[in-house]
Design an enzyme around this catalytic site. Sequence first.
Site, PDB file in Angstrom:
ATOM      1  N   GLU A 176       0.733  -1.280  -0.048  1.00  0.00           N
ATOM      2  CA  GLU A 176       0.178  -0.053  -0.141  1.00  0.00           C
ATOM      3  C   GLU A 176       1.015   1.257  -0.132  1.00  0.00           C
ATOM      4  O   GLU A 176       1.231   1.677   1.018  1.00  0.00           O
ATOM      5  CB  GLU A 176      -0.975  -0.162   1.193  1.00  0.00           C
ATOM      6  CG  GLU A 176      -1.820   1.322   1.212  1.00  0.00           C
ATOM      7  CD  GLU A 176      -2.776   1.162   2.381  1.00  0.00           C
ATOM      8  OE1 GLU A 176      -2.688   0.550   3.461  1.00  0.00           O
ATOM      9  OE2 GLU A 176      -3.691   2.161   2.358  1.00  0.00           O
ATOM     10  N   LYS A 218      -2.391  -2.012  -3.270  1.00  0.00           N
ATOM     11  CA  LYS A 218      -3.491  -1.087  -2.603  1.00  0.00           C
ATOM     12  C   LYS A 218      -3.065   0.196  -2.960  1.00  0.00           C
ATOM     13  O   LYS A 218      -2.376   0.976  -2.002  1.00  0.00           O
ATOM     14  CB  LYS A 218      -3.620  -1.528  -1.155  1.00  0.00           C
ATOM     15  CG  LYS A 218      -4.602  -0.627  -0.727  1.00  0.00           C
ATOM     16  CD  LYS A 218      -5.158  -1.446   0.842  1.00  0.00           C
ATOM     17  CE  LYS A 218      -5.926  -0.479   1.569  1.00  0.00           C
ATOM     18  NZ  LYS A 218      -6.540  -0.992   2.551  1.00  0.00           N
TER      19      LYS A 218
HETATM   20  P1  13P Z   1      -9.136   4.019   3.687  1.00  0.00           P
HETATM   21  O1  13P Z   1      -9.882   3.398   2.797  1.00  0.00           O
HETATM   22  O2  13P Z   1      -9.936   4.787   5.082  1.00  0.00           O
HETATM   23  O3  13P Z   1      -8.087   5.000   3.350  1.00  0.00           O
HETATM   24  O4  13P Z   1      -8.237   3.000   4.871  1.00  0.00           O
HETATM   25  C1  13P Z   1      -7.723   2.025   3.876  1.00  0.00           C
HETATM   26  C2  13P Z   1      -6.579   1.359   4.700  1.00  0.00           C
HETATM   27  O5  13P Z   1      -6.481   0.296   4.801  1.00  0.00           O
HETATM   28  C3  13P Z   1      -5.568   2.532   5.051  1.00  0.00           C
HETATM   29  O6  13P Z   1      -4.406   1.741   5.454  1.00  0.00           O
END
Ligand code: 13P
Length: 331
Positions: A176, A218
């Site tokens: 991510e 992500k």
């Molecule tokens: P949000 O969709 O609220 O941005 O959170 C996703 C997430 O896993 C943040 O690390």
Amino acid sequence: MTSNCRTIAERLTAPGKGILAADESIGTMSSRLEQAGVEPTAENRRVYRELLATAPNLSDSVSGIIFCDETLGQTFSDGTPFPQAVLELGILPGIKVDTGAKPCPGLPGEKITEGLDGLPARLAKYADMGAAFAKWRAVFEITESTPTRGAIRANANALGRYAAACQEAGLVPIVEPEVLMDGRHNRGRCRDVTAEVHAAVRTELELLNVDLAGIVLKPNMVLEGQDYPDRPSTPEEIAEATVSVLRAWPEELAGVAFLSGGQSPERATANLEAMQKHETPWPLTFSFGRALVSPALTAWHGDPQCYADGQAALVSRVVANAAVARLRVAS
Ligand code: 13P
């Protein structure tokens, strides 16, 4: 290990399914509970996560749920540990393994995500507890002078080391890299920064022999900052910019599951829907946190009488997003 990761990654991004991010740290979850008028105790955090995980027919639309360390060690009210209870519901349990974004030495104002020390031992423990996948989030803030090349390289390297360690432990890494929505920048600047960050992440994944068919990416959606003074981008503009950045990822990537990043639940869904009109070699789905759970927390607000209302609010968002994820055009 790697073939197991490929199977799990495929399951996580199966057609018409997405991932529920319920992995807020103790501190973040506590302040969200307090804002909703709920006392921020370990028991209330447990009750809230059980409410989410047991929402009716969740496994029809959700392939995996990401938890934090505290929840993974807690049990459902019947005494079943969270990982087993969730697996029995037909959902894969995941675990956030980074220890947060901290000030980056040498780079004032920028952050480096920590948690690499001792990571292999922690991953082995989480795998023993039943976790099937993991998550690590790097954050990049857009200002006139950031993110710098130094912050991009340091965070990309940490993401690569985390991903390699996960695959060695048999856990699928959710990778991510989040370019934050904070700021006044336009969509083009977000696109350029997101592309630069992704290129650095790809380089590190490649250098560390990470199997892209055994990870889930992500990313943020590519859109203007929340304080951008002009008109907001349309879903079509966001989809076009986002998919154009993603096209640099090889076909073997298992899938892409977007974060919501502070967008309203409806906007995040509309943008995901517009993405599906583009042909892509990898599935595009959701791994939203706030865009799925905020309405549920508001509806429940700690009142046992509103438990079913909280679950219904979650199901309504999850079903809307799963319907959109099903619209995919494969290339
Ligand atoms: P949000 O969709 O609220 O941005 O959170 C996703 C997430 O896993 C943040 O690390």
